[in-house]
Scaffold this motif. Sequence first.
Motif, PDB file in Angstrom:
ATOM      1  N   TRP A   1       0.224  13.529  -7.757  1.00  0.00           N
ATOM      2  CA  TRP A   1      -0.522  14.719  -7.332  1.00  0.00           C
ATOM      3  C   TRP A   1       0.394  15.937  -7.254  1.00  0.00           C
ATOM      4  CZ3 TRP A   1      -0.628  18.216  -3.296  1.00  0.00           C
ATOM      5  CH2 TRP A   1      -1.825  18.925  -3.110  1.00  0.00           C
ATOM      6  N   VAL A   2       1.574  15.763  -6.662  1.00  0.00           N
ATOM      7  CA  VAL A   2       2.515  16.878  -6.525  1.00  0.00           C
ATOM      8  C   VAL A   2       3.068  17.292  -7.876  1.00  0.00           C
ATOM      9  CG1 VAL A   2       4.753  17.578  -5.579  1.00  0.00           C
ATOM     10  CG2 VAL A   2       3.141  16.276  -4.163  1.00  0.00           C
ATOM     11  N   ALA A   3       3.418  16.318  -8.712  1.00  0.00           N
ATOM     12  CA  ALA A   3       4.024  16.631 -10.009  1.00  0.00           C
ATOM     13  C   ALA A   3       3.070  17.438 -10.886  1.00  0.00           C
ATOM     14  CB  ALA A   3       4.432  15.334 -10.713  1.00  0.00           C
ATOM     15  N   VAL A   4       1.780  17.089 -10.888  1.00  0.00           N
ATOM     16  CA  VAL A   4       0.801  17.797 -11.710  1.00  0.00           C
ATOM     17  C   VAL A   4       0.600  19.216 -11.217  1.00  0.00           C
ATOM     18  CG1 VAL A   4      -1.643  17.893 -12.346  1.00  0.00           C
ATOM     19  CG2 VAL A   4      -0.397  15.724 -12.468  1.00  0.00           C
ATOM     20  N   ARG A   5       0.458  19.387  -9.911  1.00  0.00           N
ATOM     21  CA  ARG A   5       0.163  20.712  -9.361  1.00  0.00           C
ATOM     22  C   ARG A   5       1.389  21.621  -9.300  1.00  0.00           C
ATOM     23  NH1 ARG A   5      -3.310  17.293  -8.371  1.00  0.00           N
ATOM     24  NH2 ARG A   5      -5.502  17.720  -7.842  1.00  0.00           N
ATOM     25  N   ALA A   6       2.562  21.045  -9.109  1.00  0.00           N
ATOM     26  CA  ALA A   6       3.775  21.861  -9.054  1.00  0.00           C
ATOM     27  C   ALA A   6       4.436  21.991 -10.419  1.00  0.00           C
ATOM     28  CB  ALA A   6       4.767  21.246  -8.064  1.00  0.00           C
ATOM     29  N   ARG A   7       3.933  21.216 -11.394  1.00  0.00           N
ATOM     30  CA  ARG A   7       4.465  21.249 -12.756  1.00  0.00           C
ATOM     31  C   ARG A   7       5.974  20.982 -12.777  1.00  0.00           C
ATOM     32  NH1 ARG A   7       1.237  26.454 -15.441  1.00  0.00           N
ATOM     33  NH2 ARG A   7      -0.881  25.618 -15.063  1.00  0.00           N
ATOM     34  N   VAL A   8       6.333  19.905 -12.118  1.00  0.00           N
ATOM     35  CA  VAL A   8       7.725  19.463 -12.106  1.00  0.00           C
ATOM     36  C   VAL A   8       7.779  18.024 -12.588  1.00  0.00           C
ATOM     37  CG1 VAL A   8       8.419  21.020 -10.241  1.00  0.00           C
ATOM     38  CG2 VAL A   8       7.526  18.756  -9.687  1.00  0.00           C
ATOM     39  N   SER A   9       8.999  17.552 -12.823  1.00  0.00           N
ATOM     40  CA  SER A   9       9.192  16.204 -13.342  1.00  0.00           C
ATOM     41  C   SER A   9       8.676  15.151 -12.353  1.00  0.00           C
ATOM     42  CB  SER A   9      10.678  15.969 -13.618  1.00  0.00           C
ATOM     43  OG  SER A   9      10.933  14.602 -13.835  1.00  0.00           O
ATOM     44  N   TYR A  10       7.867  14.219 -12.873  1.00  0.00           N
ATOM     45  CA  TYR A  10       7.338  13.138 -12.027  1.00  0.00           C
ATOM     46  C   TYR A  10       8.476  12.296 -11.466  1.00  0.00           C
ATOM     47  CZ  TYR A  10       5.237   8.666 -10.777  1.00  0.00           C
ATOM     48  OH  TYR A  10       4.878   7.525 -10.123  1.00  0.00           O
ATOM     49  N   ALA A  11       9.504  12.030 -12.267  1.00  0.00           N
ATOM     50  CA  ALA A  11      10.629  11.203 -11.817  1.00  0.00           C
ATOM     51  C   ALA A  11      11.334  11.841 -10.632  1.00  0.00           C
ATOM     52  CB  ALA A  11      11.615  10.980 -12.959  1.00  0.00           C
TER      53      ALA A  11
ATOM     54  N   LEU B   1       0.828  -1.209   0.000  1.00  0.00           N
ATOM     55  CA  LEU B   1       0.000   0.000   0.000  1.00  0.00           C
ATOM     56  C   LEU B   1       0.860   1.255   0.000  1.00  0.00           C
ATOM     57  CD1 LEU B   1      -2.784  -1.025   2.553  1.00  0.00           C
ATOM     58  CD2 LEU B   1      -2.914  -1.005   0.047  1.00  0.00           C
ATOM     59  N   ALA B   2       2.000   1.197   0.682  1.00  0.00           N
ATOM     60  CA  ALA B   2       2.903   2.355   0.708  1.00  0.00           C
ATOM     61  C   ALA B   2       3.425   2.664  -0.688  1.00  0.00           C
ATOM     62  CB  ALA B   2       4.061   2.094   1.664  1.00  0.00           C
ATOM     63  N   ALA B   3       3.675   1.636  -1.483  1.00  0.00           N
ATOM     64  CA  ALA B   3       4.126   1.862  -2.859  1.00  0.00           C
ATOM     65  C   ALA B   3       3.060   2.608  -3.663  1.00  0.00           C
ATOM     66  CB  ALA B   3       4.450   0.523  -3.519  1.00  0.00           C
ATOM     67  N   PHE B   4       1.805   2.218  -3.516  1.00  0.00           N
ATOM     68  CA  PHE B   4       0.714   2.930  -4.187  1.00  0.00           C
ATOM     69  C   PHE B   4       0.598   4.354  -3.647  1.00  0.00           C
ATOM     70  CE2 PHE B   4      -0.426  -1.232  -5.619  1.00  0.00           C
ATOM     71  CZ  PHE B   4      -1.106  -1.025  -6.811  1.00  0.00           C
ATOM     72  N   GLY B   5       0.842   4.515  -2.346  1.00  0.00           N
ATOM     73  CA  GLY B   5       0.798   5.856  -1.769  1.00  0.00           C
ATOM     74  C   GLY B   5       1.871   6.762  -2.333  1.00  0.00           C
ATOM     75  N   VAL B   6       3.056   6.224  -2.529  1.00  0.00           N
ATOM     76  CA  VAL B   6       4.156   7.009  -3.103  1.00  0.00           C
ATOM     77  C   VAL B   6       3.811   7.451  -4.524  1.00  0.00           C
ATOM     78  CG1 VAL B   6       6.526   6.832  -3.963  1.00  0.00           C
ATOM     79  CG2 VAL B   6       5.980   6.030  -1.661  1.00  0.00           C
ATOM     80  N   VAL B   7       3.283   6.522  -5.310  1.00  0.00           N
ATOM     81  CA  VAL B   7       2.915   6.852  -6.694  1.00  0.00           C
ATOM     82  C   VAL B   7       1.815   7.907  -6.723  1.00  0.00           C
ATOM     83  CG1 VAL B   7       1.871   5.941  -8.812  1.00  0.00           C
ATOM     84  CG2 VAL B   7       3.646   4.634  -7.619  1.00  0.00           C
TER      85      VAL B   7
ATOM     86  N   VAL C   1       8.943  11.569  -7.509  1.00  0.00           N
ATOM     87  CA  VAL C   1       8.826  10.223  -6.959  1.00  0.00           C
ATOM     88  C   VAL C   1      10.119   9.823  -6.237  1.00  0.00           C
ATOM     89  CG1 VAL C   1       9.672   8.830  -8.913  1.00  0.00           C
ATOM     90  CG2 VAL C   1       7.855   7.943  -7.446  1.00  0.00           C
ATOM     91  N   ALA C   2      11.256  10.320  -6.724  1.00  0.00           N
ATOM     92  CA  ALA C   2      12.520  10.024  -6.040  1.00  0.00           C
ATOM     93  C   ALA C   2      12.532  10.650  -4.655  1.00  0.00           C
ATOM     94  CB  ALA C   2      13.697  10.544  -6.874  1.00  0.00           C
ATOM     95  N   VAL C   3      12.068  11.899  -4.559  1.00  0.00           N
ATOM     96  CA  VAL C   3      12.041  12.583  -3.269  1.00  0.00           C
ATOM     97  C   VAL C   3      11.049  11.914  -2.325  1.00  0.00           C
ATOM     98  CG1 VAL C   3      11.471  14.756  -2.109  1.00  0.00           C
ATOM     99  CG2 VAL C   3      12.783  14.790  -4.234  1.00  0.00           C
ATOM    100  N   VAL C   4       9.860  11.593  -2.831  1.00  0.00           N
ATOM    101  CA  VAL C   4       8.833  10.968  -1.990  1.00  0.00           C
ATOM    102  C   VAL C   4       9.280   9.593  -1.519  1.00  0.00           C
ATOM    103  CG1 VAL C   4       6.449  10.145  -1.919  1.00  0.00           C
ATOM    104  CG2 VAL C   4       6.987  12.284  -3.075  1.00  0.00           C
ATOM    105  N   CYS C   5       9.975   8.857  -2.373  1.00  0.00           N
ATOM    106  CA  CYS C   5      10.502   7.543  -1.970  1.00  0.00           C
ATOM    107  C   CYS C   5      11.474   7.682  -0.810  1.00  0.00           C
ATOM    108  CB  CYS C   5      11.201   6.878  -3.153  1.00  0.00           C
ATOM    109  SG  CYS C   5      10.102   5.972  -4.250  1.00  0.00           S
TER     110      CYS C   5
END
Length: 263
Positions: A87-97, A76-82, A100-104
Amino acid sequence: YLGRGWIYHATHSLPYGAGIATCAAAVVGLWPFVRRHGRAAIVLGSFAVPFYAAVGSGYTVFFRYVLPLIPLICLLAAFGVVAASSWVAVRARVSYAQVVAVVCVLAIGPGLVYAVWFDAVLARTDTRVLAGEWITRHLADGATLHDSGGRYARLDLWRSRVTAPPYDPERHVFPEGQLPEWLVLQSSMLEFYASTPTALANLARQRYVRVYQAQGRRRGRTAVYDLQDAFFLPFNGFEDVVRPGPTITIYRRADLPRLPEDH
């Protein structure tokens, strides 16, 4: 008494066992997982929900009771990270990669640090072994000794022929004329398994000399232990932990000849 397992496991066992950040990510990932993988959620839920209901129904709340749920928490944590990263990448308009590295790192990092730290502390020699080896070298055959530790904290002195004078646990006294030559006193946050009655501590100060101490933890921040289990290492807060085991202090009666190692 720590309350019902339903609440305690959710607020202590799982967060401190799997890692607070990992559990938070699992909470975030619960709905995305159910929405995208409904059938798999039913299969896993048919195990997890009855299991949690069963282990949480009582008042015995060992952390290890919820070990079978850890793989599900990680999934479930893996799904939470994704989900959080998207959500952050779309709203902040930054690279998803990048996100996700920071959130991981945020979700996994603290738990990884504590896992390595835990193993490093666990690899050190236990206080009960150190104290047992030390006192075994100094015990004469027929020496009298009282160990205040419970069955899981008491020193293993099978190589020594010692006598334990009868001790009245209610009145906290030894029979007249049978004051032991040695006192072994234990202290730990797990007071049910390793604690020293006040009367014995006072007796040690008045009639004995401290000759050895194996320190389990320093005084300081309160670590998070499984308070019902005889496991003398915390699951969180290792800053003040020296090694596994309770702090063990060995005293020798003050009227006896001084040992060479005494200070």
